[in-house]
Design a protein around this motif. Structure first.
Motif, PDB file in Angstrom:
ATOM      1  N   UNK A 111       0.939  -1.350  -0.121  1.00 54.52           N
ATOM      2  CA  UNK A 111      -0.098  -0.020  -0.091  1.00 54.52           C
ATOM      3  C   UNK A 111       0.992   1.067  -0.168  1.00 54.52           C
ATOM      4  N   UNK A 112       0.600   2.135  -0.886  1.00 53.80           N
ATOM      5  CA  UNK A 112       1.368   3.285  -0.870  1.00 53.80           C
ATOM      6  C   UNK A 112       0.405   4.395  -0.436  1.00 53.80           C
ATOM      7  N   UNK A 113       0.941   5.208   0.605  1.00 55.56           N
ATOM      8  CA  UNK A 113       0.228   6.337   1.162  1.00 55.56           C
ATOM      9  C   UNK A 113       0.671   7.412   0.612  1.00 55.56           C
ATOM     10  N   UNK A 114      -0.010   8.134  -0.346  1.00 56.40           N
ATOM     11  CA  UNK A 114       0.422   9.568  -0.837  1.00 56.40           C
ATOM     12  C   UNK A 114       0.045  10.791  -0.343  1.00 56.40           C
ATOM     13  N   UNK A 115       0.901  11.688   0.105  1.00 57.89           N
ATOM     14  CA  UNK A 115       0.437  12.957   0.579  1.00 57.89           C
ATOM     15  C   UNK A 115       1.378  13.859  -0.318  1.00 57.89           C
ATOM     16  N   UNK A 126       3.950   4.586  -6.356  1.00 54.90           N
ATOM     17  CA  UNK A 126       2.650   4.703  -6.255  1.00 54.90           C
ATOM     18  C   UNK A 126       2.032   3.645  -7.542  1.00 54.90           C
ATOM     19  N   UNK A 127       2.542   3.761  -8.610  1.00 55.04           N
ATOM     20  CA  UNK A 127       2.424   2.900  -9.711  1.00 55.04           C
ATOM     21  C   UNK A 127       2.387   1.347  -9.613  1.00 55.04           C
ATOM     22  N   UNK A 128       3.393   0.816  -8.798  1.00 58.64           N
ATOM     23  CA  UNK A 128       3.640  -0.465  -8.658  1.00 58.64           C
ATOM     24  C   UNK A 128       3.029  -1.256  -7.385  1.00 58.64           C
ATOM     25  N   UNK A 129       2.513  -0.192  -6.511  1.00 53.63           N
ATOM     26  CA  UNK A 129       1.713  -0.676  -5.311  1.00 53.63           C
ATOM     27  C   UNK A 129       0.552  -1.516  -5.882  1.00 53.63           C
ATOM     28  N   UNK A 131      -2.066  -1.148  -3.871  1.00 50.28           N
ATOM     29  CA  UNK A 131      -3.202  -0.224  -3.564  1.00 50.28           C
ATOM     30  C   UNK A 131      -2.522   1.230  -3.192  1.00 50.28           C
ATOM     31  N   UNK A 132      -3.143   2.219  -3.705  1.00 51.19           N
ATOM     32  CA  UNK A 132      -2.515   3.615  -3.840  1.00 51.19           C
ATOM     33  C   UNK A 132      -3.641   4.517  -3.150  1.00 51.19           C
ATOM     34  N   UNK A 133      -3.443   4.917  -1.920  1.00 49.13           N
ATOM     35  CA  UNK A 133      -4.552   5.762  -1.261  1.00 49.13           C
ATOM     36  C   UNK A 133      -3.839   7.324  -1.436  1.00 49.13           C
ATOM     37  N   UNK A 134      -4.485   8.222  -1.589  1.00 47.36           N
ATOM     38  CA  UNK A 134      -3.942   9.852  -1.887  1.00 47.36           C
ATOM     39  C   UNK A 134      -4.805  10.729  -1.186  1.00 47.36           C
ATOM     40  N   UNK A 182      -5.764  11.964 -11.120  1.00 44.85           N
ATOM     41  CA  UNK A 182      -4.861  10.695 -10.856  1.00 44.85           C
ATOM     42  C   UNK A 182      -5.810   9.488 -10.442  1.00 44.85           C
ATOM     43  N   UNK A 183      -6.816  10.027  -9.866  1.00 43.01           N
ATOM     44  CA  UNK A 183      -7.865   8.808  -9.687  1.00 43.01           C
ATOM     45  C   UNK A 183      -8.719   8.574 -10.648  1.00 43.01           C
ATOM     46  N   UNK A 184      -9.146   9.392 -11.561  1.00 40.26           N
ATOM     47  CA  UNK A 184      -9.892   9.081 -12.822  1.00 40.26           C
ATOM     48  C   UNK A 184      -9.027   8.358 -13.780  1.00 40.26           C
ATOM     49  N   UNK A 185      -7.809   8.633 -13.610  1.00 40.17           N
ATOM     50  CA  UNK A 185      -6.790   7.655 -14.710  1.00 40.17           C
ATOM     51  C   UNK A 185      -6.760   6.351 -14.002  1.00 40.17           C
ATOM     52  N   UNK A 186      -6.807   5.976 -12.883  1.00 45.10           N
ATOM     53  CA  UNK A 186      -6.651   4.622 -11.916  1.00 45.10           C
ATOM     54  C   UNK A 186      -4.888   4.868 -11.272  1.00 45.10           C
ATOM     55  N   UNK A 187      -4.337   5.940 -11.516  1.00 45.55           N
ATOM     56  CA  UNK A 187      -3.162   5.841 -10.932  1.00 45.55           C
ATOM     57  C   UNK A 187      -3.325   5.774  -9.349  1.00 45.55           C
ATOM     58  N   UNK A 188      -4.348   6.326  -8.787  1.00 47.61           N
ATOM     59  CA  UNK A 188      -4.646   6.291  -7.360  1.00 47.61           C
ATOM     60  C   UNK A 188      -5.903   5.458  -7.278  1.00 47.61           C
ATOM     61  N   UNK A 189      -6.228   4.746  -6.069  1.00 50.88           N
ATOM     62  CA  UNK A 189      -7.505   4.038  -6.018  1.00 50.88           C
ATOM     63  C   UNK A 189      -8.499   4.570  -5.218  1.00 50.88           C
ATOM     64  N   UNK A 190      -8.193   5.535  -4.108  1.00 52.34           N
ATOM     65  CA  UNK A 190      -9.191   6.202  -3.359  1.00 52.34           C
ATOM     66  C   UNK A 190      -8.344   7.672  -2.854  1.00 52.34           C
TER      67      UNK A 190
END
Length: 279
Positions: A111-115, A126-129, A131-134, A182-190
């Motif tokens: 899980x990548x926790x993005x801030x 973020x791309x290889x995790x 789950x990416x949460x942003x 980024x969410x719309x592209x699917x780069x991040x999940x939530x």
């Protein structure tokens, strides 16, 4: 969970059924230097065979995830190059690519926790995790082209996550994405509204992972990896791609626009090729 790690650039927290790794260079927005690459490699090697590890969370200290590669390492590689090492930049770039592969192939849920800042090499994580949460205030980008460089090691991983056409757009414009894009592209999940909400999203994912069998997670992850470009059966091909990407990076830095892009960034000015914006 067992095991103690003491690192210069990382903080390790025990989650009872996994670990949380904090990139801990907040003074440079957690930019990735060679020490961090080596320490992450060591840590991930240490948990690779631990069947009790169900999850690995990666985050950044100080309100930012990761600003990409460290300029200090670039300057050191430049010195090594001038002193007769023609592959100094290549090896620097290749070591990060191999780290991404190692992270992507971990047999636990990642899980990548993005801030805050999520740039370059940080975007690679973020791309290889899994789950990416942003955080909603995050800015994500592949800025390399604006620095006179190719996004050598991260481009294939971003393409696998969001598709080649969208990766072209990001890589060839170097534009920053806001979290909703980024969410719309699917780069991040939530996306979470703030840091507290982001931790709530993380806890929700951790609660779900706690219900999953450790052995089932490992076998499922292995199956999913074999369905991807990271398949062990494609190891030789993958290594060739990483090497060719590192060669492209090396060329850009030694004979291309990389030096001017790096100087312009450090001097907080536009590089010579930049054309003024039209309004």
């Amino acid at each position: 969970m067992t095991g103690e790690w003491h690192y210069e650039t990382l903080l390790i927290d025990d989650l009872a059924f996994g670990y949380r790794v904090t990139l801990n260079r907040p003074h440079v927005r957690n930019a990735i230097n060679q020490t961090m690459v080596e320490e992450l490699t060591d840590f991930m090697s240490g948990i690779q065979q631990n069947e009790h590890v169900r999850v690995l969370v990666i985050q950044g200290a100080g309100g930012h995830f990761c600003a990409g590669g460290d300029l200090g390492d670039m300057l050191k590689a430049a010195q090594d190059f001038e002193q007769g090492n023609p592959e100094a930049f290549k090896q620097l770039n290749l070591s990060y690519g191999r780290l991404l592969v190692q992270f992507a192939r971990l047999p636990c849920t990642t899980i990548a926790l993005l801030e805050g800042t999520v740039m370059g090499g940080g975007l690679g994580f973020a791309a290889v995790a899994d789950i990416s949460l942003c955080s909603s205030s995050s800015k994500l980008a592949m800025p390399e082209a604006s620095l006179g460089l190719p996004p050598a090691q991260i481009a294939p991983f971003v393409a696998e996550r969001i598709g080649l056409s969208q990766t072209r757009r990001l890589a060839l414009t170097a534009r920053k994405l806001l979290a909703p894009e980024a969410h719309a592209l699917g780069l991040v999940d939530q996306i979470a509204d703030d840091s507290e909400a982001l931790l709530h999203l993380l806890q929700t994912e951790l609660n779900a992972i706690q219900t999953c069998s450790p052995k089932a997670i490992r076998s499922t992850k292995r199956l999913l990896i074999e369905l991807s470009r990271l398949s062990l059966s494609k190891d030789a091909e993958l290594e060739q791609q990483l090497t060719e990407a590192a060669d492209a990076f090396n060329f850009a830095v030694t004979r291309g626009d990389g030096p001017e892009g790096t100087r312009a960034f450090m001097e907080k000015r536009h590089p010579v090729w930049a054309i003024p914006h039209k309004h």
